[in-house]
Design a protein around this motif. Structure first.
Motif, PDB file in Angstrom:
ATOM      1  N   ASP A   1       0.823  -1.211   0.000  1.00 16.11           N
ATOM      2  CA  ASP A   1       0.000   0.000   0.000  1.00 16.11           C
ATOM      3  C   ASP A   1       0.857   1.261   0.000  1.00 16.11           C
ATOM      4  N   MET A   2       1.930   1.248   0.806  1.00 22.36           N
ATOM      5  CA  MET A   2       2.794   2.430   0.867  1.00 22.36           C
ATOM      6  C   MET A   2       3.518   2.650  -0.467  1.00 22.36           C
ATOM      7  N   MET A   3       3.939   1.571  -1.108  1.00 23.35           N
ATOM      8  CA  MET A   3       4.583   1.694  -2.411  1.00 23.35           C
ATOM      9  C   MET A   3       3.615   2.291  -3.438  1.00 23.35           C
ATOM     10  N   GLN A   4       2.352   1.868  -3.369  1.00 24.23           N
ATOM     11  CA  GLN A   4       1.376   2.364  -4.325  1.00 24.23           C
ATOM     12  C   GLN A   4       1.033   3.839  -4.095  1.00 24.23           C
ATOM     13  N   VAL A   5       0.794   4.211  -2.837  1.00 23.42           N
ATOM     14  CA  VAL A   5       0.370   5.587  -2.583  1.00 23.42           C
ATOM     15  C   VAL A   5       1.509   6.567  -2.846  1.00 23.42           C
ATOM     16  N   THR A   6       2.746   6.195  -2.501  1.00 24.22           N
ATOM     17  CA  THR A   6       3.860   7.110  -2.780  1.00 24.22           C
ATOM     18  C   THR A   6       4.136   7.206  -4.277  1.00 24.22           C
ATOM     19  N   ALA A   7       3.868   6.119  -5.024  1.00 24.72           N
ATOM     20  CA  ALA A   7       4.007   6.185  -6.489  1.00 24.72           C
ATOM     21  C   ALA A   7       2.974   7.137  -7.079  1.00 24.72           C
ATOM     22  N   GLU A   8       1.742   7.081  -6.556  1.00 20.32           N
ATOM     23  CA  GLU A   8       0.713   8.006  -7.036  1.00 20.32           C
ATOM     24  C   GLU A   8       1.111   9.455  -6.766  1.00 20.32           C
ATOM     25  N   ILE A   9       1.631   9.707  -5.583  1.00 17.26           N
ATOM     26  CA  ILE A   9       1.986  11.083  -5.200  1.00 17.26           C
ATOM     27  C   ILE A   9       3.113  11.612  -6.078  1.00 17.26           C
ATOM     28  N   VAL A  10       4.168  10.819  -6.251  1.00 13.16           N
ATOM     29  CA  VAL A  10       5.311  11.322  -7.011  1.00 13.16           C
ATOM     30  C   VAL A  10       4.971  11.419  -8.496  1.00 13.16           C
TER      31      VAL A  10
ATOM     32  N   ARG B   1       2.034  12.280  -9.706  1.00 20.68           N
ATOM     33  CA  ARG B   1       1.282  13.525  -9.839  1.00 20.68           C
ATOM     34  C   ARG B   1       2.196  14.736  -9.701  1.00 20.68           C
ATOM     35  N   ALA B   2       3.116  14.684  -8.718  1.00 21.76           N
ATOM     36  CA  ALA B   2       4.020  15.821  -8.515  1.00 21.76           C
ATOM     37  C   ALA B   2       4.980  15.993  -9.680  1.00 21.76           C
TER      38      ALA B   2
END
Length: 412
Positions: free
Chosen positions: A105-114, A116-117
């Motif tokens: 889950d952490m790998m997925q959410v941080t991938a989404e954030i970066v 988008r950024a």
């Protein structure tokens, strides 16, 4: 064994440094006498190219200068909404009593954030090709590190064929995103800031240089923050009384609002939890350098070409600098302790001029995800045995991190 330890690895002498003063000599005062370990990074040159992670000398200095505006504090504040948005989307899918692989889950959410950024795209909506390529390359980073000979990387093995296919897909997708950004009026992305940067001669980054920078920022950026959060949640599960203390801090300092870039200094215990996770399980657990000439360090002569090893993992557990180093004590990170800590004793982001450029982004992201998660759930470790760190290019929990979600409302 003292501040300088020689050991053999694959028939080569290496020297482990555990004295902060000597580490400072290598990373800062005498940095011109060392380069990054070529034998290690050549294995990953096809992935990271000649970006900030791997380049040297004037080329690195120029790229660092051009990339620096993208990570100024005022820029970081513009990414807070992405961090909050994707954290909340993730948490909406969690259910009380559910056992989840929280590291995934952490790998997925941080991938989404970066994603988008960096590119103003959703990672989950960018096509299965990009997602699959990223996941395959992350698997191969670990596999290649475990091979004793470089020629094994070029055999027509199924794993190598998957690796080259994934790399080709990633390169194609990144160049598409770079081309789209050049045509776009959207200027609030990291990529747009990189494109807008120019040196004193008016020259910016080429498409190939942008590719090398973005793949470094994407792969290294989301991976390290995910690992920090995973170990933070595991450590909290072993010391659950800190959850109540954290929530008291959040209620006092934040009320019901989401944290922002100005809140890091207002949340000392939250910051302490993250720093303890970085101390005990630093994602960038090993820093390698290679001596360009014969050098003397700590009274020892180190021949040209030999490897220098600086271990953030070993330094974070050094009893001379961290009393009771194996204990999880977030409250140790008060102002007096940090002022007494020798420079280069705590180096989860490296040190000197090559300190990780994304440190501020990573710490802000980790804090926001920790707060938003902890407001809704308490996480309990669900494995039968304690998780083991996997010594890959980073230090994730081996096999993921199974945790059971307990909602705050139910707990109360």
């Amino acid at each position: 064994y003292g501040p300088v330890v020689r050991f053999r690895l694959l028939q080569h002498d290496n020297y482990l440094l555990t004295d902060p003063a000597l580490i400072g000599e290598v990373l800062t005062n005498r940095q011109h006498q060392f380069i990054k370990n070529r034998g290690f990074w050549q294995r990953y040159s096809a992935i990271f190219g000649n970006g900030l992670l791997t380049s040297e000398g004037d080329h690195w200095r120029r790229q660092r200068k051009l990339a620096a505006p993208s990570f100024q504090h005022k820029r970081l504040a513009t990414y807070v909404d992405h961090m909050v948005h994707y954290s909340n989307i993730m948490l909406e899918s969690w259910r009380p009593g559910q056992v989840r692989d929280v590291h995934y889950d952490m790998m997925q959410v941080t991938a989404e954030i970066v994603a988008r950024a960096l590119f103003d795209v959703e990672f989950s909506a960018a096509g299965r090709g990009l997602r699959n390529a990223t996941q395959q390359l992350e698997i191969q980073l670990a596999a290649r590190l475990g091979r004793p000979f470089r020629w094994q990387d070029y055999l027509p093995l199924p794993t190598n064929l998957r690796y080259w296919h994934a790399l080709h897909t990633l390169n194609r997708q990144l160049l598409k995103l770079i081309t789209a950004q050049r045509r776009s009026s959207q200027q609030n992305t990291l990529l747009a800031t990189l494109m807008a940067s120019h040196d004193e001669n008016g020259q910016g980054l080429t498409d190939q240089q942008l590719r090398d920078q973005t793949v470094t920022l994407f792969l290294a950026g989301h991976d390290t923050t995910a690992i920090t959060l995973s170990w933070s949640f595991y450590l909290l599960s072993q010391h659950p009384h800190y959850w109540d203390l954290l929530r008291q801090e959040w209620n006092t300092q934040l009320g019901s609002r989401a944290p922002n870039a100005e809140d890091i200094g207002k949340l000392p215990l939250t910051r302490g939890v993250i720093r303890e996770a970085l101390r005990l399980y630093p994602p960038a657990y090993m820093i390698g350098r290679e001596a360009l000439d014969d050098v003397e360090l700590g009274g020892f002569n180190i021949p040209r070409g030999r490897g220098i090893v600086i271990s953030a993992y070993a330094m974070g557990r050094h009893p001379d600098y961290f009393p009771q180093p194996h204990l999880f004590q977030p409250e140790r990170w008060n102002a007096a302790f940090e002022q007494s800590l020798p420079h280069y004793a705590f180096i989860p982001f490296g040190g000197g001029p090559r300190t990780c450029i994304g440190e501020g982004f990573a710490l802000l992201e980790a804090m926001i995800i920790l707060v938003l998660t902890g407001r809704r759930f308490t996480l309990h470790y669900a494995g039968k045995q304690p998780p083991q760190p996997l010594a890959s290019i980073t230090l994730p929990p081996k096999g993921g991190l199974r945790m059971r979600c307990e909602s705050i409302a139910r707990a109360e």
